[in-house]
Design an enzyme around this catalytic site. Structure first.
Site, PDB file in Angstrom:
ATOM      1  CB  THR A  10      -0.901   0.052   1.246  1.00 38.33           C
ATOM      2  OG1 THR A  10      -0.080   0.302   2.408  1.00 38.33           O
ATOM      3  CG2 THR A  10      -1.666  -1.241   1.449  1.00 38.33           C
TER       4      THR A  10
ATOM      5  CB  ALA B 203       1.890   0.005   6.430  1.00 36.51           C
TER       6      ALA B 203
ATOM      7  CB  VAL C 211       8.167  -0.062   8.267  1.00 35.89           C
ATOM      8  CG1 VAL C 211       8.147   1.465   8.203  1.00 35.89           C
ATOM      9  CG2 VAL C 211       7.538  -0.547   9.569  1.00 35.89           C
ATOM     10  CE  LYS C 212       5.733   1.091  -0.948  1.00 30.76           C
ATOM     11  NZ  LYS C 212       4.422   1.060  -1.645  1.00 30.76           N
ATOM     12  CB  VAL C 213      11.563   3.491   4.587  1.00 26.95           C
ATOM     13  CG1 VAL C 213      12.449   4.701   4.807  1.00 26.95           C
ATOM     14  CG2 VAL C 213      11.084   2.928   5.921  1.00 26.95           C
TER      15      VAL C 213
END
EC number: 2.2.1.2
Length: 216
Positions: A27, A56, A82-84
């Site tokens: 997402t 996310a 965790v999307k960074v």
């Protein structure tokens, strides 16, 4: 190759999951905003539906903010990644998350050096964007090949997620070139199932069946 669906829409995720090929979900803030729902509630809902990785994304631009947001997201479920974004502060956050045992997906990768830095910082995944590179006349698929070669040469465990996938050729070529995962919109997943000769074959089988049964 594993398949993730790139969406925050619950019905689309359920539909993809029913196909028996879904390994995860990605997402981003734009996809969640389109749904008009609370971000954390939607991520929790998705994490319950899908046993695999659920990416996310943080919205902070500074490392400290990313780390705080990421901790909150990771607490939602064990399968949260965790999307960074690929920035200097993003790398600092990735290093911190790696030390905490939190999985990360470094997004907006457009070059080999970016992917290499992310992997060295401890990223679980890197996401090179195929379609967006194609849009500016660059070869997104060649980038997949180059990243895969370098990761293999240097023994880096970071997995490659082919992102910004626009059509079935992106998927098949990314698989051939070493991407571990493709994250794909549902409409493109559906396109993967089709071929004109498959349709013609089904039509012929049905026509032959109906002819045989009518004659009886």
């Amino acid at each position: 190759m594993k398949f993730f669906v790139d969406t925050a829409n619950i019905n689309e995720i359920k539909e993809a999951n029913e196909l028996g090929i879904l390994d995860g979900v990605t997402t981003n803030p734009s996809l969640v905003a389109k749904e008009g729902v609370d971000f954390h509630e939607r991520i929790a809902e998705i994490a319950k539906l899908v046993p695999g990785s659920v990416s996310a994304e943080v919205i902070s631009l500074d490392a400290e903010g990313m780390i705080e947001e990421g901790k909150t997201l990771a607490a939602i479920s064990e399968n949260i990644t965790v999307k960074v974004p690929m920035t200097v502060d993003g790398l600092k956050a990735v290093k911190a998350f790696a030390e905490l045992g939190i999985k990360t997906n470094v997004t907006l990768i457009f070059s080999v050096p970016q992917a290499l830095l992310a992997a060295r910082a401890g990223a679980t995944y890197v996401s090179p964007f195929l379609g967006r590179l194609d849009d500016i006349g660059h070869d997104g698929l060649q980038l997949i090949s180059d990243i895969a070669d370098i990761f293999s040469t240097h023994g880096l465990p970071t997995q490659i997620i082919a992102a910004s996938v626009r059509h079935p050729v992106h998927v098949s070529e990314a698989a051939k070139r070493g991407a571990h995962i493709a994250t794909i919109p549902l409409n493109v997943i559906k396109q993967l199932t089709g071929h004109p000769l498959t349709d013609k074959g089904i039509e012929k089988f049905l026509a032959d069946w109906n002819k045989e049964n009518v004659e009886k």
